[in-house]
Design a protein around this motif. Structure first.
Motif, mmCIF file in Angstrom:
data_model
loop_
_atom_site.group_PDB
_atom_site.id
_atom_site.type_symbol
_atom_site.label_atom_id
_atom_site.label_comp_id
_atom_site.label_asym_id
_atom_site.label_seq_id
_atom_site.Cartn_x
_atom_site.Cartn_y
_atom_site.Cartn_z
ATOM 1 N N LEU A 1 46.464 8.592 53.942
ATOM 2 C CA LEU A 1 46.849 8.808 54.864
ATOM 3 C C LEU A 1 48.002 7.139 54.975
ATOM 4 N N CYS A 2 47.309 6.567 54.720
ATOM 5 C CA CYS A 2 48.245 4.868 54.992
ATOM 6 C C CYS A 2 49.832 5.243 54.548
ATOM 7 N N SER A 3 49.805 6.110 53.382
ATOM 8 C CA SER A 3 51.215 6.080 52.409
ATOM 9 C C SER A 3 51.924 7.157 53.850
ATOM 10 N N LEU A 4 51.206 8.468 54.381
ATOM 11 C CA LEU A 4 52.220 8.681 55.543
ATOM 12 C C LEU A 4 52.899 8.286 57.235
ATOM 13 N N LEU A 5 52.274 7.276 57.319
ATOM 14 C CA LEU A 5 53.174 6.049 57.582
ATOM 15 C C LEU A 5 54.236 5.579 57.720
ATOM 16 N N LEU A 6 54.491 5.865 56.436
ATOM 17 C CA LEU A 6 55.579 4.751 55.882
ATOM 18 C C LEU A 6 57.167 5.563 56.312
ATOM 19 N N PRO A 7 58.199 4.973 56.120
ATOM 20 C CA PRO A 7 59.427 5.193 55.684
ATOM 21 C C PRO A 7 59.464 6.541 54.925
ATOM 22 N N ALA A 8 60.417 7.755 55.489
ATOM 23 C CA ALA A 8 60.232 8.367 55.080
ATOM 24 C C ALA A 8 61.173 8.485 53.302
ATOM 25 N N GLU A 9 62.516 7.260 53.698
ATOM 26 C CA GLU A 9 62.838 6.918 52.078
ATOM 27 C C GLU A 9 61.586 6.257 51.134
ATOM 28 N N SER A 10 60.776 5.656 51.822
ATOM 29 C CA SER A 10 59.348 5.128 50.907
ATOM 30 C C SER A 10 58.335 6.143 50.523
ATOM 31 N N ARG A 11 58.333 6.762 51.083
ATOM 32 C CA ARG A 11 57.419 7.631 51.215
ATOM 33 C C ARG A 11 56.735 7.847 49.528
ATOM 34 N N SER A 12 58.003 9.228 49.632
ATOM 35 C CA SER A 12 57.173 9.614 47.790
ATOM 36 C C SER A 12 57.724 8.942 46.836
ATOM 37 N N SER A 13 58.243 7.511 46.439
ATOM 38 C CA SER A 13 58.060 6.063 45.735
ATOM 39 C C SER A 13 55.823 5.705 46.200
ATOM 40 N N ALA A 14 55.772 5.918 47.640
ATOM 41 C CA ALA A 14 54.503 5.257 47.106
ATOM 42 C C ALA A 14 53.276 6.236 46.928
ATOM 43 N N PHE A 15 53.915 7.548 47.371
ATOM 44 C CA PHE A 15 53.263 8.581 46.965
ATOM 45 C C PHE A 15 52.978 8.377 45.226
ATOM 46 N N ALA A 16 53.342 8.507 44.162
ATOM 47 C CA ALA A 16 53.510 8.097 43.150
ATOM 48 C C ALA A 16 52.578 7.117 42.256
ATOM 49 N N LEU A 17 53.322 6.123 43.230
ATOM 50 C CA LEU A 17 52.445 4.537 42.583
ATOM 51 C C LEU A 17 50.941 5.022 43.156
ATOM 52 N N ARG A 18 50.379 5.491 44.290
ATOM 53 C CA ARG A 18 49.120 5.541 44.339
ATOM 54 C C ARG A 18 48.329 6.589 43.567
ATOM 55 N N ALA A 19 49.140 7.653 43.475
ATOM 56 C CA ALA A 19 49.122 8.899 42.487
ATOM 57 C C ALA A 19 48.780 8.572 40.998
ATOM 58 N N PHE A 20 49.565 7.464 39.924
ATOM 59 C CA PHE A 20 49.722 6.430 39.123
ATOM 60 C C PHE A 20 47.817 5.702 38.740
ATOM 61 N N ASN A 21 47.821 5.614 40.016
ATOM 62 C CA ASN A 21 46.551 4.715 40.275
ATOM 63 C C ASN A 21 45.456 5.267 39.973
ATOM 64 N N VAL A 22 45.321 6.717 40.772
ATOM 65 C CA VAL A 22 44.607 7.787 40.856
ATOM 66 C C VAL A 22 44.293 8.100 38.832
ATOM 67 N N GLU A 23 45.294 8.451 38.809
ATOM 68 C CA GLU A 23 45.172 8.503 37.266
ATOM 69 C C GLU A 23 44.305 7.893 36.627
ATOM 70 N N LEU A 24 44.590 5.938 36.506
ATOM 71 C CA LEU A 24 43.839 5.581 35.762
ATOM 72 C C LEU A 24 42.327 5.298 35.979
ATOM 73 N N ALA A 25 42.621 5.713 37.260
ATOM 74 C CA ALA A 25 40.729 5.587 38.074
ATOM 75 C C ALA A 25 39.688 6.324 37.517
ATOM 76 N N GLN A 26 40.602 7.660 37.080
ATOM 77 C CA GLN A 26 39.945 9.132 36.599
ATOM 78 C C GLN A 26 39.301 8.861 35.709
ATOM 79 N N VAL A 27 39.950 7.796 34.902
ATOM 80 C CA VAL A 27 39.529 8.569 33.231
ATOM 81 C C VAL A 27 37.976 7.297 33.242
ATOM 82 N N LYS A 28 37.570 6.654 33.305
ATOM 83 C CA LYS A 28 36.301 6.121 33.368
ATOM 84 C C LYS A 28 35.232 7.398 34.188
#
Length: 254
Positions: free
Chosen positions: A74-101
């Motif tokens: 939700l928070c990423s959706l409120l970012l400017p369009a030019e930054s949104r996809s990068s924010a999704f990528a960084l958060r997805a990276f964090n999710v992938e790491l969190a899912q390990v446990k």
């Protein structure tokens, strides 16, 4: 940090203190706020956000966040369009790491997964990311914004830290709760500090700070369950969060 300082940090988070969702706003805001995607859906909200030109890897990151990190989504959706996809990528990276446990039962396997991501980051900075959706989108974000490698590595290094085995077993030992308490207290102090200079935040940078709305909501919930990070109530989504985010965005507050 002294215990008295940590204890005082939780003053504003005592149960019963009016929260963000209790703000009274004109009725018209309700209709607009609920246009944000809901926790569960058929995927139509994702298509509406991304448009017809979205790549498969970008959509993968978006769906991963919607399912596993809804607040960040939700928070990423409120970012400017030019930054949104990068924010999704960084958060997805964090999710992938969190899912390990959550997806491994042996420490050795978990460490192997972390090693995979360390090598992935190395490959990204050699312009040869593996054929993995999050890795590809993270590579795009690095190229687009010239992200620093050491911060990505730090994210990996900070994962399975203290008492890895306890967390893997979902231990409710007091030592684990003490660690969670210390981390939550530090987070609350950082939140207070960030809000102390909100008047000097440039308008364009403001959306990046809206994630503090979700952070405060989580800190309140974790305090109510005595810092038991595995309490079932912490897995429940706050259905009023989209409204809180919209109101704070409209008020230019965080």
């Amino acid at each position: 940090m002294a215990a008295s300082t940590l204890l005082s940090a939780w003053g504003p988070l005592r149960p019963g203190v009016p929260g963000l969702c209790r703000c009274r706003q004109p009725r018209g805001l309700w209709a607009h706020a609920w246009r944000l995607p809901e926790p569960a859906g058929s995927g139509r909200s994702v298509a509406a956000v991304t448009g017809p030109g979205i790549s498969g890897t970008d959509r993968y990151c978006l769906e991963l966040l919607r399912k596993r990190d809804y607040e960040g989504y939700l928070c990423s959706l409120l970012l400017p369009a030019e930054s949104r996809s990068s924010a999704f990528a960084l958060r997805a990276f964090n999710v992938e790491l969190a899912q390990v446990k959550d997806s491994v039962s042996e420490k050795t396997i978990g460490l192997m997964r972390m090693q995979f991501w360390k090598k992935t980051v190395d490959d990204i900075y050699c312009d040869s990311p593996p054929h993995q959706p999050v890795a590809i989108e993270l590579w795009k974000a690095v190229k687009r914004h010239n992200l620093t490698k050491r911060w990505l590595m730090k994210i990996i290094d900070e994962r399975h830290g203290v008492s890895q085995e306890d967390f893997l077993r979902k231990s409710q030992d007091k030592n684990v709760r003490d660690v969670v308490y210390d981390m939550a207290s530090q987070a609350h102090l950082h939140l207070k500090h960030a809000r102390s200079f909100h008047k000097s935040v440039p308008v364009k940078a403001f959306p990046a700070f809206l994630q503090t709305v979700a952070l405060e909501d989580y800190l309140k919930k974790i305090q109510q369950v005595d810092f038991d990070i595995f309490h079932p109530s912490l897995q429940q989504k706050n259905t009023l969060l989209p409204l809180s985010l919209y109101i704070q965005s409209w008020r230019k507050r965080y």
